[in-house]
Design a protein around this motif. Structure first.
Motif, PDB file in Angstrom:
ATOM      1  N   PRO A   1       0.816  -1.217   0.000  1.00 22.39           N
ATOM      2  CA  PRO A   1       0.000   0.000   0.000  1.00 22.39           C
ATOM      3  C   PRO A   1       0.848   1.264   0.000  1.00 22.39           C
ATOM      4  CG  PRO A   1       0.014  -0.993   2.180  1.00 22.39           C
ATOM      5  CD  PRO A   1       0.761  -1.931   1.272  1.00 22.39           C
ATOM      6  N   GLU A   2       0.256   2.334  -0.449  1.00 22.07           N
ATOM      7  CA  GLU A   2       0.886   3.650  -0.376  1.00 22.07           C
ATOM      8  C   GLU A   2       0.765   4.135   1.071  1.00 22.07           C
ATOM      9  OE1 GLU A   2       2.403   5.449  -2.802  1.00 22.07           O
ATOM     10  OE2 GLU A   2       2.132   3.774  -4.204  1.00 22.07           O
ATOM     11  N   ILE A   3       1.790   4.777   1.560  1.00 22.35           N
ATOM     12  CA  ILE A   3       1.776   5.261   2.941  1.00 22.35           C
ATOM     13  C   ILE A   3       0.585   6.190   3.179  1.00 22.35           C
ATOM     14  CG2 ILE A   3       3.024   6.651   4.650  1.00 22.35           C
ATOM     15  CD1 ILE A   3       5.629   5.485   3.476  1.00 22.35           C
ATOM     16  N   LYS A   4       0.277   7.026   2.218  1.00 16.56           N
ATOM     17  CA  LYS A   4      -0.821   7.987   2.364  1.00 16.56           C
ATOM     18  C   LYS A   4      -2.178   7.305   2.522  1.00 16.56           C
ATOM     19  CE  LYS A   4      -1.493   8.746  -2.613  1.00 16.56           C
ATOM     20  NZ  LYS A   4      -2.676   7.915  -2.716  1.00 16.56           N
ATOM     21  N   ASP A   5      -2.299   6.064   2.073  1.00 17.27           N
ATOM     22  CA  ASP A   5      -3.571   5.348   2.121  1.00 17.27           C
ATOM     23  C   ASP A   5      -3.748   4.490   3.372  1.00 17.27           C
ATOM     24  OD1 ASP A   5      -4.176   6.425  -0.390  1.00 17.27           O
ATOM     25  OD2 ASP A   5      -3.255   4.724  -1.432  1.00 17.27           O
ATOM     26  N   LEU A   6      -2.764   4.472   4.249  1.00 19.40           N
ATOM     27  CA  LEU A   6      -2.806   3.609   5.426  1.00 19.40           C
ATOM     28  C   LEU A   6      -3.617   4.222   6.561  1.00 19.40           C
ATOM     29  CD1 LEU A   6       0.939   2.524   5.427  1.00 19.40           C
ATOM     30  CD2 LEU A   6      -1.047   1.095   4.883  1.00 19.40           C
ATOM     31  N   PRO A   7      -4.101   3.385   7.485  1.00 19.55           N
ATOM     32  CA  PRO A   7      -4.755   3.925   8.680  1.00 19.55           C
ATOM     33  C   PRO A   7      -3.790   4.851   9.428  1.00 19.55           C
ATOM     34  CG  PRO A   7      -5.126   1.557   8.518  1.00 19.55           C
ATOM     35  CD  PRO A   7      -4.120   1.919   7.452  1.00 19.55           C
ATOM     36  N   ASP A   8      -4.345   5.846  10.100  1.00 18.54           N
ATOM     37  CA  ASP A   8      -3.524   6.877  10.747  1.00 18.54           C
ATOM     38  C   ASP A   8      -2.439   6.317  11.655  1.00 18.54           C
ATOM     39  OD1 ASP A   8      -5.014   8.805   9.465  1.00 18.54           O
ATOM     40  OD2 ASP A   8      -6.261   9.272  11.212  1.00 18.54           O
ATOM     41  N   ASP A   9      -2.775   5.334  12.509  1.00 21.30           N
ATOM     42  CA  ASP A   9      -1.789   4.820  13.466  1.00 21.30           C
ATOM     43  C   ASP A   9      -0.615   4.139  12.761  1.00 21.30           C
ATOM     44  OD1 ASP A   9      -3.702   2.739  12.785  1.00 21.30           O
ATOM     45  OD2 ASP A   9      -2.904   1.547  14.447  1.00 21.30           O
TER      46      ASP A   9
ATOM     47  N   GLN B   1      10.735   6.244   9.541  1.00 16.57           N
ATOM     48  CA  GLN B   1      11.416   6.912   8.431  1.00 16.57           C
ATOM     49  C   GLN B   1      12.204   8.127   8.918  1.00 16.57           C
ATOM     50  OE1 GLN B   1       8.902   8.793   5.457  1.00 16.57           O
ATOM     51  NE2 GLN B   1      10.404   8.311   3.863  1.00 16.57           N
ATOM     52  N   GLU B   2      11.612   8.901   9.821  1.00 17.12           N
ATOM     53  CA  GLU B   2      12.299  10.079  10.354  1.00 17.12           C
ATOM     54  C   GLU B   2      13.549   9.676  11.133  1.00 17.12           C
ATOM     55  OE1 GLU B   2      11.423  13.697  13.451  1.00 17.12           O
ATOM     56  OE2 GLU B   2       9.795  13.047  12.138  1.00 17.12           O
ATOM     57  N   LYS B   3      13.441   8.605  11.912  1.00 12.31           N
ATOM     58  CA  LYS B   3      14.564   8.166  12.743  1.00 12.31           C
ATOM     59  C   LYS B   3      15.685   7.538  11.913  1.00 12.31           C
ATOM     60  CE  LYS B   3      15.677   5.308  16.729  1.00 12.31           C
ATOM     61  NZ  LYS B   3      15.177   4.421  17.763  1.00 12.31           N
ATOM     62  N   SER B   4      15.322   6.694  10.936  1.00 12.31           N
ATOM     63  CA  SER B   4      16.338   5.937  10.195  1.00 12.31           C
ATOM     64  C   SER B   4      16.717   6.550   8.853  1.00 12.31           C
ATOM     65  CB  SER B   4      15.864   4.496   9.981  1.00 12.31           C
ATOM     66  OG  SER B   4      14.727   4.484   9.142  1.00 12.31           O
TER      67      SER B   4
ATOM     68  N   PHE C   1       7.927  -2.871   7.003  1.00  8.70           N
ATOM     69  CA  PHE C   1       6.777  -2.060   7.378  1.00  8.70           C
ATOM     70  C   PHE C   1       5.784  -1.946   6.220  1.00  8.70           C
ATOM     71  CE2 PHE C   1       9.878  -0.876  10.518  1.00  8.70           C
ATOM     72  CZ  PHE C   1       9.129  -0.653  11.663  1.00  8.70           C
ATOM     73  N   LEU C   2       6.308  -1.716   5.036  1.00 13.05           N
ATOM     74  CA  LEU C   2       5.433  -1.573   3.870  1.00 13.05           C
ATOM     75  C   LEU C   2       4.791  -2.905   3.490  1.00 13.05           C
ATOM     76  CD1 LEU C   2       7.710   0.798   1.785  1.00 13.05           C
ATOM     77  CD2 LEU C   2       5.709   1.412   3.157  1.00 13.05           C
ATOM     78  N   THR C   3       5.563  -3.971   3.564  1.00 15.32           N
ATOM     79  CA  THR C   3       5.036  -5.291   3.211  1.00 15.32           C
ATOM     80  C   THR C   3       3.917  -5.709   4.165  1.00 15.32           C
ATOM     81  OG1 THR C   3       7.149  -5.965   2.256  1.00 15.32           O
ATOM     82  CG2 THR C   3       5.633  -7.725   2.907  1.00 15.32           C
ATOM     83  N   LEU C   4       4.150  -5.566   5.460  1.00 11.32           N
ATOM     84  CA  LEU C   4       3.144  -5.996   6.436  1.00 11.32           C
ATOM     85  C   LEU C   4       1.952  -5.049   6.534  1.00 11.32           C
ATOM     86  CD1 LEU C   4       5.393  -7.404   9.296  1.00 11.32           C
ATOM     87  CD2 LEU C   4       4.276  -8.626   7.421  1.00 11.32           C
TER      88      LEU C   4
END
Length: 189
Positions: free
Chosen positions: A12-20, A29-32, A39-42
């Motif tokens: 999925p696209e990050i923008k389309d994911l549930p808020d949490d 992403q900010e940390k690493s 994360f994207l696969t699951l």
């Protein structure tokens, strides 16, 4: 050359994911500086994503006598036994960083018995490998051997749980054909 897909399942696209889930991914992403492909696969299955990372964090981020680097040692050794490229590469990078040792992850992935580790760490990995390959053979002698190295019952549970959890994770990574991010290869070197 075309870049291979990070998973054989929809990502999925990050923008389309549930808020949490989106917030968790953006924090990583900010940390690493990048989004690990796990994360994207699951994120393809939000409820399972939440359960997976809740258990992952409970096992891997807790304080205690088994250090965060040693927890990563368990992941790298057992993931190699399960032939999980993603976890060996990704957790190898985390191990190098946490151990502050550029060689330890490669040593453990190839043959932990020859790695530059302590006898206590070797006993820990021996047990983690037994849980990974033949948990049905675990017995009182295994507990006694670990206790001789100073591991408590809670520590033994943690070693077993990490090995078991990553057995599941390794299998999902292999089935999804999850690719390690290029960034992992250079981290901690």
């Amino acid at each position: 050359m075309t870049t291979p897909a990070i998973s054989r399942f929809p990502v999925p696209e990050i923008k389309d994911l549930p808020d949490d889930i989106r917030e968790k991914i953006l924090a990583v992403q900010e940390k690493s500086g990048f989004v690990p492909n796990v994360f994207l696969t699951l994120a393809h299955r939000p409820d399972e994503f939440r359960a997976f990372f809740a258990y992952h964090d409970a096992l891997m981020d807790k304080p205690g006598p088994i250090t965060k680097a040693e927890r990563e040692m368990i992941v790298v050794a057992t993931s190699n036994a399960n032939q999980c490229q993603y976890c060996v590469v990704a957790h190898g990078a985390i191990l190098r960083i946490r151990a502050k040792n550029a060689h330890i992850a490669d040593q453990i992935a190839i043959n932990y018995r020859k790695a530059d580790i302590t006898p206590r760490q070797r006993a820990m990995l021996d047990f983690g490998m037994k849980v990974s390959a033949a948990a049905y053979e675990v017995g009182d002698a295994d507990m006694a051997a670990l206790k001789q190295h100073g591991f408590s019952e809670d520590d033994i549970w943690d070693i077993a749980a990490i090995s078991a959890f990553f057995g599941m994770s390794n299998r999902l990574a292999n089935v999804t054909n999850m690719r390690p991010n290029d960034e992992f290869y250079a981290l901690g070197r």
